[in-house]
Design a protein around this motif. Structure first.
Motif, PDB file in Angstrom:
ATOM      1  N   ARG A 133       0.830  -1.215   0.000  1.00 31.43           N
ATOM      2  CA  ARG A 133       0.000   0.000   0.000  1.00 31.43           C
ATOM      3  C   ARG A 133       0.864   1.265   0.000  1.00 31.43           C
ATOM      4  N   GLU A 134       1.980   1.225   0.723  1.00 34.40           N
ATOM      5  CA  GLU A 134       2.869   2.392   0.773  1.00 34.40           C
ATOM      6  C   GLU A 134       3.417   2.746  -0.601  1.00 34.40           C
ATOM      7  N   GLU A 135       3.551   1.749  -1.476  1.00 28.80           N
ATOM      8  CA  GLU A 135       4.100   1.998  -2.811  1.00 28.80           C
ATOM      9  C   GLU A 135       3.039   2.479  -3.796  1.00 28.80           C
ATOM     10  N   GLY A 136       1.771   2.267  -3.486  1.00 30.98           N
ATOM     11  CA  GLY A 136       0.690   2.720  -4.354  1.00 30.98           C
ATOM     12  C   GLY A 136       0.723   2.152  -5.754  1.00 30.98           C
ATOM     13  N   PRO A 137       0.852   0.822  -5.915  1.00 37.73           N
ATOM     14  CA  PRO A 137       0.943   0.252  -7.267  1.00 37.73           C
ATOM     15  C   PRO A 137      -0.402   0.236  -7.988  1.00 37.73           C
TER      16      PRO A 137
END
Length: 268
Positions: free
Chosen positions: A62-66
């Motif tokens: 989620r932190e990477e927002g793929p």
């Protein structure tokens, strides 16, 4: 134009590296969540991950927002880890490996907002085409033996044991288990050395488990599969067409020719 952002949850083997190359060549942004040590090009973002800690993996993704999520590579899931995955997802601790993996994939997709993409969608040329892939053509008897081996592999998968079986004629000799295909081939080689198999013509069959989602864990073969099969006394490898990944096909064909191994992909 929106840039494609790919989160790759990567196990061991050659496949994750091929996916990284394809993603970079397409201009996609990429972050690899490594479940095993990997040799990747410099500059690729890599974050360590554990498959038995789904919550941490979900939050890291989620932190990477793929925009897209890919699961690829070999992953060994001991019984304790399978139970941990199932429990973390709110399922039964007796759930099969496939239920645990499909549940994990579904949760990753739902909670990260990324679209689950199969490795074959990024690398469609790796899907086995129907017909002879390597080695000598099959006569009717060997084609029937190949079909029996693939059917046996499906039956093994239906029991959630593995994706491979070794057969002779219409007899099942051994099945892949939690240790994987390499361990199966080592066992067959030991049986051959002990004289348990005589001069029987052996076939390695590989097939997707009937109940597994096809976006994760497709059966895979490559040059090392051919070499290991030949060392075990197997001269025919049969897989499912369009449901099996074939890695480094030119080298696979070279080794198959040198070892006298035929490789065929059969329609369902």
């Amino acid at each position: 134009m929106t840039v494609r952002r790919i989160a790759l949850v990567a196990g061991a083997g050659q496949l994750p590296g091929l996916l990284v190359e394809a993603a970079l060549a397409a201009g996609s942004e990429l972050c690899v969540f490594a479940l095993a040590p990997l040799a990747l090009p410099a500059g690729v973002r890599v974050r360590p991950a554990r498959i038995d800690d789904p919550a941490a993996l979900i939050w890291a993704i989620r932190e990477e927002g793929p925009t897209d999520l890919v699961l690829a590579g070999a992953v060994s899931i001991p019984e304790a880890q399978r139970r941990a995955i199932a429990a973390a997802l709110g399922g039964s601790s007796t759930a099969t490996t496939d239920v645990a993996l499909s549940g994990l994939a579904g949760q990753l997709q739902r909670l990260t907002g990324a679209r689950l993409v199969g490795p074959h969608e990024l690398l469609p040329h790796l899907l086995a085409p129907a017909g002879r892939i390597a080695g000598a053509p099959l006569d009717g008897h060997r084609e029937a033996a190949a079909r029996f081996a693939v059917d046996a592999a499906r039956a093994v998968g239906r029991l959630d044991l593995g994706q491979a079986a070794v057969t002779t004629g219409t007899r099942l000799l051994a099945a892949e288990d939690v240790a994987g295909t390499d361990a199966l081939l080592i066992r067959i080689g030991a049986y051959r050395a002990e004289g348990l198999l005589g001069e029987a013509a052996l076939v390695l069959g590989k097939a997707a488990k009937p109940q597994q989602p096809l976006l994760i864990d497709l059966p895979t073969i490559g040059p090392d599969t051919v070499s290991a099969a030949a060392a075990a006394g197997i001269d025919l490898i049969a897989v499912e067409a369009r449901r099996t990944l074939v890695l480094d096909i030119d080298e696979l064909r070279r080794r198959a020719a040198a070892a006298g191994v035929s490789v065929v992909a059969l329609d369902g």
